[in-house]
Scaffold this motif. Structure first.
Motif, mmCIF file in Angstrom:
data_model
loop_
_atom_site.group_PDB
_atom_site.id
_atom_site.type_symbol
_atom_site.label_atom_id
_atom_site.label_comp_id
_atom_site.label_asym_id
_atom_site.label_seq_id
_atom_site.Cartn_x
_atom_site.Cartn_y
_atom_site.Cartn_z
ATOM 1 N N GLY A 118 0.809 -1.210 0.000
ATOM 2 C CA GLY A 118 0.000 0.000 0.000
ATOM 3 C C GLY A 118 0.844 1.263 0.000
ATOM 4 N N SER A 119 0.154 2.376 -0.001
ATOM 5 C CA SER A 119 0.799 3.685 -0.040
ATOM 6 C C SER A 119 1.420 4.032 1.305
ATOM 7 C CB SER A 119 -0.229 4.755 -0.412
ATOM 8 O OG SER A 119 -0.749 4.508 -1.690
ATOM 9 N N VAL A 120 2.383 4.946 1.254
ATOM 10 C CA VAL A 120 3.120 5.333 2.452
ATOM 11 C C VAL A 120 3.183 6.851 2.530
ATOM 12 C CG1 VAL A 120 5.314 5.151 3.691
ATOM 13 C CG2 VAL A 120 4.570 3.281 2.184
ATOM 14 N N ALA A 121 2.911 7.374 3.709
ATOM 15 C CA ALA A 121 3.063 8.805 3.973
ATOM 16 C C ALA A 121 4.167 8.986 5.000
ATOM 17 C CB ALA A 121 1.755 9.393 4.512
ATOM 18 N N LEU A 122 4.763 10.155 4.993
ATOM 19 C CA LEU A 122 5.693 10.535 6.040
ATOM 20 C C LEU A 122 5.653 12.039 6.168
ATOM 21 C CD1 LEU A 122 8.465 11.873 4.698
ATOM 22 C CD2 LEU A 122 8.966 9.505 4.221
ATOM 23 N N HIS A 123 6.030 12.526 7.325
ATOM 24 C CA HIS A 123 6.128 13.961 7.563
ATOM 25 C C HIS A 123 7.598 14.317 7.643
ATOM 26 C CE1 HIS A 123 1.974 13.688 9.663
ATOM 27 N NE2 HIS A 123 1.853 13.753 8.361
ATOM 28 N N VAL A 124 7.968 15.402 7.005
ATOM 29 C CA VAL A 124 9.353 15.855 7.037
ATOM 30 C C VAL A 124 9.353 17.381 7.077
ATOM 31 C CG1 VAL A 124 9.603 15.805 4.498
ATOM 32 C CG2 VAL A 124 11.626 15.667 5.947
ATOM 33 N N GLU A 125 10.218 17.929 7.902
ATOM 34 C CA GLU A 125 10.382 19.378 7.957
ATOM 35 C C GLU A 125 10.996 19.848 6.647
ATOM 36 O OE1 GLU A 125 9.426 21.253 10.586
ATOM 37 O OE2 GLU A 125 8.813 19.517 11.760
ATOM 38 N N ALA A 126 10.576 21.013 6.179
ATOM 39 C CA ALA A 126 11.055 21.534 4.892
ATOM 40 C C ALA A 126 12.572 21.677 4.850
ATOM 41 C CB ALA A 126 10.383 22.873 4.605
ATOM 42 N N HIS A 127 13.195 21.971 5.962
ATOM 43 C CA HIS A 127 14.642 22.185 5.998
ATOM 44 C C HIS A 127 15.440 20.928 6.370
ATOM 45 C CE1 HIS A 127 13.220 22.849 10.090
ATOM 46 N NE2 HIS A 127 14.426 22.497 10.492
ATOM 47 N N ASN A 128 14.772 19.796 6.546
ATOM 48 C CA ASN A 128 15.451 18.554 6.911
ATOM 49 C C ASN A 128 16.211 18.028 5.688
ATOM 50 O OD1 ASN A 128 16.131 15.857 7.533
ATOM 51 N ND2 ASN A 128 14.346 15.628 8.850
ATOM 52 N N PRO A 129 17.520 17.791 5.799
ATOM 53 C CA PRO A 129 18.284 17.289 4.656
ATOM 54 C C PRO A 129 17.777 15.946 4.125
ATOM 55 C CG PRO A 129 19.758 17.854 6.483
ATOM 56 C CD PRO A 129 18.360 18.028 6.970
ATOM 57 N N ALA A 130 17.098 15.154 4.955
ATOM 58 C CA ALA A 130 16.573 13.858 4.520
ATOM 59 C C ALA A 130 15.475 14.015 3.472
ATOM 60 C CB ALA A 130 16.042 13.070 5.718
ATOM 61 N N LYS A 131 14.900 15.192 3.349
ATOM 62 C CA LYS A 131 13.834 15.438 2.369
ATOM 63 C C LYS A 131 14.292 15.069 0.960
ATOM 64 C CE LYS A 131 10.696 19.084 0.852
ATOM 65 N NZ LYS A 131 11.131 19.793 -0.351
ATOM 66 N N LYS A 132 15.543 15.339 0.637
ATOM 67 C CA LYS A 132 16.071 15.012 -0.697
ATOM 68 C C LYS A 132 16.086 13.508 -0.932
ATOM 69 C CE LYS A 132 18.702 19.141 -1.359
ATOM 70 N NZ LYS A 132 19.620 19.945 -0.706
ATOM 71 N N LEU A 133 16.434 12.734 0.089
ATOM 72 C CA LEU A 133 16.405 11.281 -0.026
ATOM 73 C C LEU A 133 14.989 10.813 -0.312
ATOM 74 C CD1 LEU A 133 17.391 8.331 0.265
ATOM 75 C CD2 LEU A 133 17.100 8.607 2.746
ATOM 76 N N TYR A 134 14.024 11.321 0.435
ATOM 77 C CA TYR A 134 12.639 10.898 0.249
ATOM 78 C C TYR A 134 12.166 11.211 -1.171
ATOM 79 C CZ TYR A 134 12.966 10.949 5.349
ATOM 80 O OH TYR A 134 13.364 10.771 6.649
ATOM 81 N N GLU A 135 12.538 12.366 -1.687
ATOM 82 C CA GLU A 135 12.155 12.729 -3.052
ATOM 83 C C GLU A 135 12.812 11.793 -4.067
ATOM 84 O OE1 GLU A 135 11.339 17.483 -2.276
ATOM 85 O OE2 GLU A 135 13.356 16.835 -2.867
ATOM 86 N N ARG A 136 14.076 11.433 -3.860
ATOM 87 C CA ARG A 136 14.749 10.501 -4.777
ATOM 88 C C ARG A 136 14.087 9.127 -4.749
ATOM 89 N NH1 ARG A 136 19.578 12.824 -2.690
ATOM 90 N NH2 ARG A 136 19.943 10.968 -1.430
ATOM 91 N N LEU A 137 13.493 8.771 -3.617
ATOM 92 C CA LEU A 137 12.813 7.483 -3.504
ATOM 93 C C LEU A 137 11.388 7.522 -4.053
ATOM 94 C CD1 LEU A 137 14.080 6.398 0.020
ATOM 95 C CD2 LEU A 137 14.710 5.391 -2.181
#
Length: 150
Positions: A118-137
């Motif tokens: 199924g689908s997956v959600a997550l919350h990430v702060e806009a300035h969190n460097p991990a945001k780029k990883l999530y976008e690449r995934l």
């Protein structure tokens, strides 16, 4: 010279899942996340409550350890909903500061996502460097979340 081996363990949790995650490892994961989430973290009691929810309602715990030391951990919860809200939420993910930038976060994320339906959600702060990883995934920003805290 000894060779260190990274060991990644995944536990599916829930009322129909075998209870294989020990109380000791549950506490170790909670304490690791509390320590290593840094400014993105929650109180230890909240992380422990997330683990209780996963055990009662469904979710998973994945963690990587080397020589008995946890280096990264992820907790997901099943939402009990589908279509209008993703079936899963990735609640917590953290890696030890000494491993950042070495791909452990990506490795954990890929393993967790490969084991979820199924689908997956997550919350990430806009300035969190991990945001780029999530976008690449493949994660996208569908909504701006707003909360009324009471």
């Amino acid at each position: 010279m000894t060779t260190q081996t990274l060991n990644i363990k995944t536990y599916k949790l829930g009322p129909d899942a075998p209870d294989e995650l020990s109380a000791e490892d549950t506490q170790r994961v909670a304490e690791f996340l509390h320590t290593h989430l840094d400014e993105y973290g929650d109180a230890l009691e909240d992380i422990q409550a997330c683990l209780v929810y996963a055990k009662e309602r469904g979710g998973s715990v994945t963690y990587a350890e080397e020589d008995g030391e946890i280096l990264g951990a992820v907790i997901t919860n099943r939402t009990g909903m589908s279509r209008f809200i993703p079936e899963n939420i990735l609640v917590y993910i953290a890696v030890h500061g000494k491993t950042r930038g070495r791909g452990l976060g990506k490795q954990l994320m890929e393993m967790v996502l490969d084991n979820m339906e199924g689908s997956v959600a997550l919350h990430v702060e806009a300035h969190n460097p991990a945001k780029k990883l999530y976008e690449r995934l493949g994660f996208t920003n569908k909504y701006l979340e707003m909360r009324l805290q009471r």
